[in-house]
Design a protein around this motif. Structure first.
Motif, mmCIF file in Angstrom:
data_model
loop_
_atom_site.group_PDB
_atom_site.id
_atom_site.type_symbol
_atom_site.label_atom_id
_atom_site.label_comp_id
_atom_site.label_asym_id
_atom_site.label_seq_id
_atom_site.Cartn_x
_atom_site.Cartn_y
_atom_site.Cartn_z
ATOM 1 N N GLN A 171 1.576 9.931 -24.406
ATOM 2 C CA GLN A 171 2.083 11.220 -24.887
ATOM 3 C C GLN A 171 2.872 11.949 -23.786
ATOM 4 O OE1 GLN A 171 0.294 13.382 -28.011
ATOM 5 N NE2 GLN A 171 -1.739 12.531 -27.573
ATOM 6 N N ALA A 172 2.408 11.817 -22.538
ATOM 7 C CA ALA A 172 3.161 12.443 -21.446
ATOM 8 C C ALA A 172 4.550 11.834 -21.331
ATOM 9 C CB ALA A 172 2.386 12.282 -20.134
ATOM 10 N N ARG A 173 4.641 10.520 -21.505
ATOM 11 C CA ARG A 173 5.953 9.864 -21.434
ATOM 12 C C ARG A 173 6.845 10.283 -22.595
ATOM 13 N NH1 ARG A 173 2.816 5.230 -19.519
ATOM 14 N NH2 ARG A 173 3.331 4.887 -17.312
ATOM 15 N N GLU A 174 6.241 10.481 -23.766
ATOM 16 C CA GLU A 174 7.024 10.941 -24.918
ATOM 17 C C GLU A 174 7.702 12.273 -24.600
ATOM 18 O OE1 GLU A 174 7.768 9.736 -27.829
ATOM 19 O OE2 GLU A 174 6.457 8.007 -28.101
ATOM 20 N N LEU A 175 6.942 13.187 -24.005
ATOM 21 C CA LEU A 175 7.512 14.492 -23.668
ATOM 22 C C LEU A 175 8.489 14.396 -22.501
ATOM 23 C CD1 LEU A 175 4.413 16.860 -23.995
ATOM 24 C CD2 LEU A 175 6.198 16.382 -25.679
ATOM 25 N N ALA A 176 8.167 13.539 -21.526
ATOM 26 C CA ALA A 176 9.046 13.398 -20.370
ATOM 27 C C ALA A 176 10.425 12.887 -20.780
ATOM 28 C CB ALA A 176 8.420 12.462 -19.343
ATOM 29 N N LEU A 177 10.499 12.139 -21.876
ATOM 30 C CA LEU A 177 11.783 11.636 -22.353
ATOM 31 C C LEU A 177 12.739 12.764 -22.733
ATOM 32 C CD1 LEU A 177 10.637 8.580 -24.505
ATOM 33 C CD2 LEU A 177 12.204 8.497 -22.560
ATOM 34 N N LEU A 178 12.179 13.954 -22.970
ATOM 35 C CA LEU A 178 13.025 15.102 -23.313
ATOM 36 C C LEU A 178 13.811 15.613 -22.112
ATOM 37 C CD1 LEU A 178 10.534 17.100 -25.568
ATOM 38 C CD2 LEU A 178 12.648 15.985 -26.327
ATOM 39 N N ILE A 179 13.311 15.374 -20.912
ATOM 40 C CA ILE A 179 13.970 15.939 -19.728
ATOM 41 C C ILE A 179 14.332 14.879 -18.692
ATOM 42 C CG2 ILE A 179 12.821 18.153 -20.045
ATOM 43 C CD1 ILE A 179 10.910 17.413 -17.799
ATOM 44 N N CYS A 180 13.906 13.638 -18.882
ATOM 45 C CA CYS A 180 14.220 12.556 -17.942
ATOM 46 C C CYS A 180 15.133 11.541 -18.620
ATOM 47 C CB CYS A 180 12.952 11.864 -17.462
ATOM 48 S SG CYS A 180 11.818 12.930 -16.554
ATOM 49 N N SER A 181 16.010 10.913 -17.846
ATOM 50 C CA SER A 181 16.999 10.011 -18.436
ATOM 51 C C SER A 181 16.794 8.546 -18.070
ATOM 52 C CB SER A 181 18.414 10.443 -18.006
ATOM 53 O OG SER A 181 18.521 10.491 -16.596
ATOM 54 N N SER A 182 15.727 8.221 -17.328
ATOM 55 C CA SER A 182 15.484 6.824 -16.975
ATOM 56 C C SER A 182 13.994 6.600 -16.790
ATOM 57 C CB SER A 182 16.216 6.439 -15.684
ATOM 58 O OG SER A 182 15.645 7.096 -14.574
ATOM 59 N N ASP A 183 13.560 5.338 -16.854
ATOM 60 C CA ASP A 183 12.151 5.011 -16.641
ATOM 61 C C ASP A 183 11.698 5.411 -15.243
ATOM 62 O OD1 ASP A 183 11.918 3.993 -19.178
ATOM 63 O OD2 ASP A 183 12.293 1.919 -18.581
ATOM 64 N N GLU A 184 12.579 5.209 -14.268
ATOM 65 C CA GLU A 184 12.235 5.574 -12.902
ATOM 66 C C GLU A 184 12.016 7.080 -12.777
ATOM 67 O OE1 GLU A 184 13.942 5.087 -8.313
ATOM 68 O OE2 GLU A 184 15.186 4.518 -10.032
ATOM 69 N N ALA A 185 12.867 7.851 -13.438
ATOM 70 C CA ALA A 185 12.722 9.309 -13.401
ATOM 71 C C ALA A 185 11.414 9.736 -14.060
ATOM 72 C CB ALA A 185 13.910 9.970 -14.094
ATOM 73 N N ILE A 186 11.061 9.077 -15.170
ATOM 74 C CA ILE A 186 9.816 9.410 -15.868
ATOM 75 C C ILE A 186 8.618 9.129 -14.982
ATOM 76 C CG2 ILE A 186 8.294 8.727 -17.778
ATOM 77 C CD1 ILE A 186 10.814 8.318 -19.469
ATOM 78 N N GLU A 187 8.588 7.954 -14.344
ATOM 79 C CA GLU A 187 7.452 7.595 -13.491
ATOM 80 C C GLU A 187 7.335 8.553 -12.309
ATOM 81 O OE1 GLU A 187 5.130 5.474 -14.289
ATOM 82 O OE2 GLU A 187 6.240 5.105 -16.149
ATOM 83 N N THR A 188 8.464 8.934 -11.719
ATOM 84 C CA THR A 188 8.442 9.869 -10.595
ATOM 85 C C THR A 188 7.965 11.244 -11.044
ATOM 86 O OG1 THR A 188 10.271 8.686 -9.545
ATOM 87 C CG2 THR A 188 9.830 10.924 -8.775
ATOM 88 N N PHE A 189 8.458 11.684 -12.196
ATOM 89 C CA PHE A 189 8.050 12.982 -12.739
ATOM 90 C C PHE A 189 6.560 13.007 -13.033
ATOM 91 C CE2 PHE A 189 7.429 15.489 -16.730
ATOM 92 C CZ PHE A 189 7.569 16.750 -16.171
ATOM 93 N N LEU A 190 6.025 11.955 -13.657
ATOM 94 C CA LEU A 190 4.607 11.923 -13.995
ATOM 95 C C LEU A 190 3.739 11.794 -12.747
ATOM 96 C CD1 LEU A 190 4.518 9.769 -17.261
ATOM 97 C CD2 LEU A 190 4.608 12.259 -16.994
#
Length: 270
Positions: A171-190
């Motif tokens: 669920q965190a990744r689902e929301l992160a997709l709203l503000i992140c543009s790559s898998d690497e950005a999502i992992e760093t953000f989380l």
């Protein structure tokens, strides 16, 4: 949310309040182990047998869900309730929900993927003004911190590495997709949200211990009960600090009085 996946073992013994909430609750200890081998199983043992859990697993789930609830309140979000009872419909071992979220779940629209599906078309493209959706960025940030707070709470209180929180991370990744543009950005953000969740909870380990223990006893708490437990612990801590401050002040006064007594003969001689 605690998922219905294999869990690691963790042990602890908590001193806390009774199942009743508020300042009038009597202090008690919930032992980490059950009775001797010759004693008949108590109600808690029978409950665990019905759920198919060990005591360590039930403890882990209680800490996990309490972490979600406390983090939400620290971020200023209302909590509708929390439970450590499994939900076979959603496949969860426990659940913490916001005000109104239980109704959304019952209508099949309470998942982060549903939120992303609605909001994603409204999000600005690269180079477009993001100020109109600044609140969306803030909401995604705080909600992702909440999702990761369960695992952070386990790491604070339990000795073993937490089980992988499959649904929380999904669920965190689902929301992160709203503000992140790559898998690497999502992992760093989380990873950042994970650290923030830990830092938020760390000064409130006593609240986490009490809430998770009462939750193990009561099984389900509503938002009012959660707030009462948190308020009770904070009040008791403040009173203890004030008693310590007064004791230290009294000690300083006594030392000053003794010093004056020693100085008086010298004053008379001079």
């Amino acid at each position: 949310m605690s998922d219905g996946c294999p869990v690691e073992d963790g042990t602890a013994e908590y001193a806390t309040c009774s199942p009743g909430t508020g300042a009038a609750a009597a202090e008690m200890v919930v032992p980490a182990a059950g009775g001797g081998p010759d004693e008949p199983p108590d109600e808690y043992d029978e409950l665990l047998a019905t759920l198919g859990r060990t005591e360590e697993q039930d403890q882990r789930i209680s800490v996990h869900e309490a972490g979600h609830a406390i983090c939400a309140r620290l971020l200023g979000h209302e909590v509708g309730g929390v439970t450590v009872n499994p939900d076979p419909i959603h496949g969860s071992e426990g659940l913490c929900w916001g005000v109104g979220h239980s109704e959304a779940f019952s209508e099949g629209s309470g998942d982060a993927s549903d939120v992303r599906a609605v909001i994603s078309p409204m999000m600005p493209k690269a180079g477009e003004d993001r100020r109109p959706v600044a609140d969306v960025f803030g909401s995604v940030y705080s909600k992702c911190i909440e999702f990761l707070a369960g695992r952070a709470a386990e790491r604070l209180l339990l000795e073993v590495e937490p089980a992988y929180p499959v649904d929380d991370l999904r669920q965190a990744r689902e929301l992160a997709l709203l503000i992140c543009s790559s898998d690497e950005a999502i992992e760093t953000f989380l990873a950042h949200c994970d650290v923030v969740a830990r830092d938020l909870l760390m000064p409130h380990g006593d609240v986490l211990i009490v809430l998770s223990t009462v939750l193990r006893i009561r099984r389900t708490l509503d938002g009012r009960e959660i707030d009462e437990i948190i308020s009770d612990v904070v009040t008791r801590k403040a009173m203890a600090l004030e008693r310590r401050r007064r004791a230290e002040w009294r000690k300083s006064e006594l030392m000053a009085a003794r010093f004056r007594e020693k100085c008086e003969p010298l004053d008379r001689r001079s």
